[in-house]
Scaffold this active site. Sequence first.
Site, PDB file in Angstrom:
ATOM      1  N   ASP A   1     -36.680  -1.596 -12.001  1.00 25.10           N
ATOM      2  CA  ASP A   1     -37.078  -0.847 -13.425  1.00 25.10           C
ATOM      3  C   ASP A   1     -37.725   0.241 -13.536  1.00 25.10           C
ATOM      4  O   ASP A   1     -37.192   1.259 -14.099  1.00 25.10           O
ATOM      5  CB  ASP A   1     -38.109  -1.717 -14.367  1.00 25.10           C
TER       6      ASP A   1
ATOM      7  N   CYS B   1     -38.327  -8.617  -8.824  1.00 20.50           N
ATOM      8  CA  CYS B   1     -38.091  -7.599  -9.988  1.00 20.50           C
ATOM      9  C   CYS B   1     -37.392  -7.937 -11.254  1.00 20.50           C
ATOM     10  O   CYS B   1     -36.669  -9.384 -11.232  1.00 20.50           O
ATOM     11  CB  CYS B   1     -37.671  -6.514  -9.268  1.00 20.50           C
TER      12      CYS B   1
ATOM     13  N   LYS C   1     -35.413  -8.411 -14.096  1.00 23.06           N
ATOM     14  CA  LYS C   1     -33.685  -9.131 -13.953  1.00 23.06           C
ATOM     15  C   LYS C   1     -33.762  -9.503 -13.454  1.00 23.06           C
ATOM     16  O   LYS C   1     -32.325 -10.718 -13.326  1.00 23.06           O
ATOM     17  CB  LYS C   1     -33.079  -8.051 -15.517  1.00 23.06           C
TER      18      LYS C   1
ATOM     19  N   CYS D   1     -43.967  -4.455  -7.875  1.00 17.34           N
ATOM     20  CA  CYS D   1     -45.135  -3.375  -7.991  1.00 17.34           C
ATOM     21  C   CYS D   1     -46.561  -4.607  -8.286  1.00 17.34           C
ATOM     22  O   CYS D   1     -46.000  -5.840  -8.954  1.00 17.34           O
ATOM     23  CB  CYS D   1     -44.672  -2.885  -8.882  1.00 17.34           C
TER      24      CYS D   1
ATOM     25  N   GLU E   1     -36.806  -1.467 -20.983  1.00 19.59           N
ATOM     26  CA  GLU E   1     -37.655  -1.364 -21.512  1.00 19.59           C
ATOM     27  C   GLU E   1     -37.820   0.162 -21.499  1.00 19.59           C
ATOM     28  O   GLU E   1     -37.587   1.453 -21.053  1.00 19.59           O
ATOM     29  CB  GLU E   1     -38.484  -1.902 -20.496  1.00 19.59           C
TER      30      GLU E   1
ATOM     31  N   SER F   1     -42.533  -2.388 -20.771  1.00 14.47           N
ATOM     32  CA  SER F   1     -42.307  -2.827 -19.663  1.00 14.47           C
ATOM     33  C   SER F   1     -43.611  -4.242 -19.120  1.00 14.47           C
ATOM     34  O   SER F   1     -45.149  -3.530 -20.220  1.00 14.47           O
ATOM     35  CB  SER F   1     -42.292  -1.586 -18.679  1.00 14.47           C
TER      36      SER F   1
END
Length: 543
Positions: A75, A117, A119, A189, A440, A466
């Site tokens: 993303d 991640c 999705k 992240c 997002e 996000s």
Amino acid sequence: MDAKEIKHLPAAEALLHADGLKHVEIEKPFIAIANSFNEITPGHIHLRKLVEHVKRGVREAGAIPFEFNTIGVCDGIAMGHTGMKYSLPSRETIADSIEEMVRAHGVFAGIVFIAACDKNIPGHLKAAARLNLPSVFVTAGPMAPGYYKGKKIGVKAAFEARAQLELGKISKEEYQKIVCCACPGAGTCSGLYTANSMAAVTEALGLSLPMCATALALSKEKEKIAYESGKLIVQLVKNGLKARNVMTEQAFENSLRLDIAIGASTNTMLHVPDIAKEAGYSFDLRRINELSETTPNLVRLDPSSDYFMDDLHLAGGIPAVMAELKSKGLIHNTTTVEGKMFDRLYGFAEVKNKEVIRPIENPYSKEGGIAVLYGNLAEQGSVVKTSGISSEFPKVFEGKAAVFDSEEQANDFIAKGKVQKGSVIVIRFEGPVGGPGMREMLYPTAAISGLDLDNDVALITDGRFSGATKGACIGHVMPEAALGGNIAVVKNGDKIRIDLDKGRIDLLISKDELAKRKKGLKIKLRELPNGVLKNFRKRFIRE
């Protein structure tokens, strides 16, 4: 059909011999490993190594692992351009592809899901509920935070730096240093964004081993969890414990309470109800709001504080948070993939840092970190991450609308320094139908944050924000503009009131004026070529 029946299908047996299997191995359980490895998504780049530890565990436990891959969108790389429209549809592609691989071959006794991640994890979870085989999850693990000038930073800092550069608040050299430091290596992240939020949800559901959600991607602890998960799946096959034995209604309620308690990404409010639906349960926004009203906010990580996922791990991880919730009777005693009840598994978990995980007697707030707002601008609801809103932001905020029919328009407006204090930025036609894809939007929210306007400006959208978003950002406004929701009739300069105490978001015009605007509303959907986005839109509307 299981692998033992293959001997009655000579072509299938012959082809398995072509895979390198010996005759005696065909009698052993076959374990599918759905791996999301790819070389462009940082949350996935280490999964090829992680899967080898899973396979070793499977083989040592007496079964045969078969790895196959599915896709995974980053993303962060997709953010800020039309590529982000493909992120949410990828969730369905992932779920469908796993189902197709497993059901088409028909020989797998159990599945290990290796997911990462935003999705990707929800797609794997939907597949697990749909297939209902013995299932174990190994989520990828967070990346370590970056460091800049002695302070921990994450990807959010890079987004904020762009806005600061565009308005001349930092030099190009400083901007480049921040961008290069923000994401130091493999893993999801480093803050409590959507990927790590969904890993936490998975652990709270009971589908992954304790500490899996917070163990860093490149740690020896993560490798051990992967190995133990490989051994565990074979035991689940022997015991007959299937995904839906774990994914019960009470388990989903546990996962939502955990999610609310840690102030996770608002995107979980999109994913968890859809995953629960696959398992046969209904969790609408009103039910989620009821849970939020009785669940204290115990954790605030980046983007809501200077703590990161590694801090949560050292403080006791998800088990410690759930133990705090359990102490006040807020967690059900459900079954986990280890075949153990919650009390046995988490009963002795403890908080090791009360600054990172607040005691339940001393929460950040008595209500959860996520709330649902209703009103004439969101008649079917909207979602806000209250844990990401500063205490300095007024509980009742009234501002003038600045309206944009796409994210690009809003980004351009902000980049030119046109944002005024007291504004409510409205970004519409970015929902599932209008976008389509409900992308997002971290660039506009990070830009506002980077300009230190968090306490002076609100953002509203029928799209999504996000997990790295902070500030008064209200997303998932329903009905969306493309379906005639009232957000479609907002005009520049209209006053909008956000009342966080009452849980309302309202356009301050008369009922007669609202009706007049609705009557004159004409909506023309964006034209689309044949392909993923057109098919995704058809899930919600017939063109």
